[in-house]
Design an enzyme around this catalytic site. Structure first.
Site, PDB file in Angstrom:
ATOM      1  N   HIS A  36      45.121  49.223  34.202  1.00 35.93           N
ATOM      2  CA  HIS A  36      46.185  50.083  34.734  1.00 35.93           C
ATOM      3  C   HIS A  36      46.998  50.765  33.630  1.00 35.93           C
ATOM      4  CE1 HIS A  36      45.305  48.706  38.695  1.00 35.93           C
ATOM      5  NE2 HIS A  36      45.758  47.485  38.512  1.00 35.93           N
ATOM      6  N   ASP A  53      40.071  39.753  42.139  1.00 36.70           N
ATOM      7  CA  ASP A  53      41.031  39.975  43.215  1.00 36.70           C
ATOM      8  C   ASP A  53      40.412  40.738  44.383  1.00 36.70           C
ATOM      9  OD1 ASP A  53      40.833  42.196  41.593  1.00 36.70           O
ATOM     10  OD2 ASP A  53      42.968  42.368  41.185  1.00 36.70           O
ATOM     11  N   ASP A  83      37.492  45.690  40.055  1.00 38.85           N
ATOM     12  CA  ASP A  83      38.782  45.102  40.397  1.00 38.85           C
ATOM     13  C   ASP A  83      39.247  45.708  41.725  1.00 38.85           C
ATOM     14  OD1 ASP A  83      41.345  43.707  38.771  1.00 38.85           O
ATOM     15  OD2 ASP A  83      41.941  45.220  40.242  1.00 38.85           O
ATOM     16  N   HIS A 140      41.984  46.837  42.616  1.00 38.63           N
ATOM     17  CA  HIS A 140      42.916  47.947  42.451  1.00 38.63           C
ATOM     18  C   HIS A 140      42.281  49.048  41.604  1.00 38.63           C
ATOM     19  CE1 HIS A 140      45.510  44.267  42.916  1.00 38.63           C
ATOM     20  NE2 HIS A 140      45.898  45.013  43.942  1.00 38.63           N
TER      21      HIS A 140
END
Length: 385
Positions: free
Chosen positions: A154, A282, A190, A192
């Protein structure tokens, strides 16, 4: 030492070179309500921040002591230096982190805490990932896994985001380009959106970034990107950022379908020199930070698919970079399964302790087919002849 019943690796492609440094455990993210660091005053038990050292300690231990251990070769990580960080991040942004560290730390953005020890851990995560990529580029091995924290995907060139300070994968991609690789593919699983990596190469046609994530959109000023299908890159980079936002609840069959229908054709068209697989557990069925339903079988199959792409297009050169994954136990099991798949082991070494999870992939298939049609109509390298 080999484990009874498990053959010892006979060549560099039969083992995974794991890069790790215990100093990364000194990043203390604190306690509070979920990832807020807030004590409301009326809870008896404050939980640890999701991105805590225990999740990674279990990954280390399962690779050291689990059935995959004979297939693992361990290497020590190192801290990155500032000139290396400047290959992806701006000096002004690095300066803000240095200053925050000197002043004893602070919350950089929502849920992202730079505490005493955090900056050094972030340098170790970045440098360890660079060492793993260099191991591949120098021809010492084809498969490497940067087992790192804090995570990085990120982190954008000029700001932190989502528990991330430095973009570990992005730094490794830039090292590959600077070392003579013509093209690099990033596959991010991931849960996200890998917005920081995408942002770093948004104007480049030398990096194909692909992210399979839940359809969460922007979550504020630190994460302005939406991760939607129309965020395709700009300028020379148009068509080289492929987002695959998947419906909540997508499981093993849906992810496999997305990999085979969207990821595989794009990699075949792009023909990279090296692949970077960005992994976060996740996206599992039991993670507190995600709403997807992957199980060990799904991660294992993703590992197999990416390994086959690396063998076909990159001479087997594959770097794996750790990101999220917040269920302290199941994340470790899912890493084990992913690496089993990457190694192309004929049978699972570990059974799944908590799945089965029912899945109806019909709606997911429709979404993936619509993404495929959109990309074929819009992305130059994917348009049918």
């Amino acid at each position: 030492m080999s484990v009874p019943g498990q053959p010892f690796p006979t060549s560099s492609t039969d083992c995974i070179n794991v890069f790790w440094h215990e100093g990364m455990l000194r990043h203390d993210t604190g306690r509070g309500v979920f990832d807020s660091g807030i004590d409301p005053g009326f809870l008896e038990v404050l939980e640890k921040h999701p991105e805590n050292s225990e999740r990674v300690r279990n990954i280390v231990s399962i690779l050291r002591r689990g059935p995959i251990s004979p297939h693992v070769s361990w290497h020590s990580g190192r801290p990155a230096n500032i000139p290396e960080l400047l290959s992806f991040h701006s000096q002004a942004y690095i300066n803000t982190l240095v200053e925050a560290d000197k002043n004893g730390g602070k919350e950089i953005c929502g849920g992202t805490f730079l505490n005493p020890g955090s900056f050094d851990a972030a340098l170790l995560a970045a440098g360890t990932t660079l060492s793993a990529m260099k191991h591949i580029l120098d021809g010492h091995g084809k498969l490497a896994y940067a087992l790192v924290r804090p995570p990085g995907h990120h982190a954008q060139p000029t700001q932190a985001d989502g528990y991330c300070f430095f973009n570990n994968a992005g730094l490794a991609v830039q090292l590959a380009l600077d070392s003579g690789c013509r093209k690099v593919t990033v596959i991010d699983i991931d849960v996200h959106y890998g917005n920081g990596t995408a942002e770093g190469f948004y104007w480049s046609d030398k990096v194909l970034t692909m992210s399979l994530h839940m359809n969460h959109g922007s979550w504020g000023p630190s994460h302005p990107q939406n991760g939607t299908v129309d965020e395709l890159g700009e300028g020379e980079g148009f068509g080289y950022n492929l987002n695959i936002p998947l419906p909540n609840g997508t499981g093993d069959k849906g992810y496999e379908y997305a990999m085979r229908e969207l990821v595989v054709p794009a990699v075949q068209k792009f023909e990279p020199d090296v692949i970077v697989l960005v992994i976060g557990q996740d996206s599992s069925a039991f993670d507190p930070n995600g709403r997807q339903c992957l199980t060990m079988d799904g991660y294992r199959e993703i590992g197999r698919i990416v390994r086959s792409l690396a063998d076909r297009h990159c001479g087997g050169r594959l770097l794996i970079v750790q990101e999220g994954g917040y269920h302290v136990t199941y994340s470790a099991y899912c890493v084990h399964a992913t690496l089993e798949g990457v190694l192309n082991l004929p049978l699972p070494l570990l059974s799944d302790p908590i799945a089965y999870y029912p899945e109806d992939e019909a709606f997911v298939v429709k979404v993936i087919e619509s993404i495929k049609q959109y990309q074929r109509n819009t992305v130059p390298i994917l348009k049918e002849d």
